[in-house]
Design a protein around this motif. Structure first.
Motif: not given
Length: 363
Positions: A327, A330-336
């Protein structure tokens, strides 16, 4: 500037003290430091190796249940206080600071009774018995979590953060990457269960070790020295990707933290200070075996602010752990989003803030 520093038992109390001492020396090259600890704690090995003058007293902690051992502890406290008073009178410090652990009880109490300015530093969101007791006598209480404020006299509390956070400002991420032969073009997750490791985390990791080869990121797994041989024996019995790097221990942890994208770890105060200073997203698995369950409360402070995912040990499995890692990476925007939230909680200037507090409190 003459400072007595006391803190012991675990690295969580000792390393913030050492970071603070570095900051004092940076501002006052001629500063004189005396560290008072115990012969049994880790400080007896760590502090002298840093070239810091070191003396000891004998003390043990109170049992939370009725016990005859508490009578012995009271006696040791009184004897330790007398010995600490003698050391303090001889050293003549401008200020005394306790960074946690049983040893701080008699040392800081002795200083307060001698009218020497005193400060305690509480790393966790829930303080232990020693700091709760000392807060009645000291001049200032430095905290790292806003949640800790409620346990102390509000007029004494100052939010400073954990001095250990300042140590990650000087990291060499390239050296950290090279030390583990990491591919700079791949995202990296570090999984670590503390200096001695954590068997439940080991078991979860091993249960899905064959699955990591399907992932597009690399994994550094730190077993803890006491578990390494057993883990490697199991690893030999299964196939696994060369993207999985297994180590018993990492000595250059700050540099490695600068080279990774995500950490899976316990929720000790020092770890959280380092990762928030770096803005590093985390999956936290609090140890359920600590006093007052303080690691879970530490972890929830990050979770509430969107900086971490928290998994209780009893709820964790290899599949769940891998799912949460996926999650974040790879999920867009999650890490940021987690990165920004962690950065907002970080106090990279914490060592200087505690130093300023000492200077303002000193006589």
């Amino acid at each position: 500037m003459r400072v007595v520093v006391s803190g012991g038992g675990t690295g969580g109390h000792i390393y913030p003290a050492l970071s603070l001492i570095k900051e004092i020396k940076r501002n006052h090259q001629d500063a004189e430091i005396l560290y008072i600890g115990t012969e049994q704690g880790l400080e007896a090995d760590i502090v002298p190796r840093e070239g810091i003058p070191f003396k000891t007293i004998h003390i043990s902690g109170f049992k939370r249940k009725l016990s005859f051992d508490n009578v012995k502890t009271v006696t040791r406290f009184l004897v330790g206080t007398r010995r600490a008073k003698s050391m303090i009178k001889k050293f003549q410090p401008d200020v005394v600071i306790g960074t946690g652990g049983y040893v701080c009880g008699p040392v800081v109490f002795a200083a307060a009774k001698l009218k020497v300015p005193t400060v305690i530093h509480e790393q966790n969101s829930v303080p232990g018995l020693t700091n709760k007791f000392l807060s009645k006598y000291v001049d200032r209480v430095a905290i790292c979590f806003e949640e800790a404020k409620q346990f102390f006299p509000k007029e004494k509390v100052v939010f400073t953060g954990n001095p250990r956070a300042s140590d990650v400002l000087n990291i060499d991420s390239e050296a950290g990457r090279n030390s583990l032969s990491l591919n700079p073009n791949k995202k990296t997750v570090l999984i670590v269960g503390g200096s001695r490791g954590a068997r439940p985390i080991n078991d979860a990791f091993l249960s899905v070790i064959h699955e990591w080869s399907k992932k597009d990121y690399q994994v550094v797994y730190v077993t803890g020295s006491v578990h390494y041989d057993a883990v490697m024996e199991k690893v030999k019995q299964t196939s696994h990707s060369d993207r999985v790097i297994i180590k018993p221990f990492i000595h250059n942890m700050p540099d490695v933290l600068g080279a990774i994208d995500l950490i899976v770890a316990r929720a000790g105060a020092t770890t959280l200070a380092e990762i928030t200073a770096l803005g590093l997203p985390s999956i936290l698995i609090p140890s359920p075996y600590v006093t007052n369950n303080h690691q879970e409360k530490n972890a929830n402070s990050l979770k509430t602010n969107g900086a971490a995912i928290v998994l209780k040990e009893q709820e964790m499995s290899g599949e769940r752990l891998m799912q949460e890692i996926d999650r974040v990476l790879t999920e867009e925007g999650k890490w940021q989003k987690m990165h920004v939230a962690a950065k907002e909680l970080g106090v990279p200037s914490a060592a200087n803030q505690v130093y300023q507090l000492l200077r303002d409190t000193a006589r």
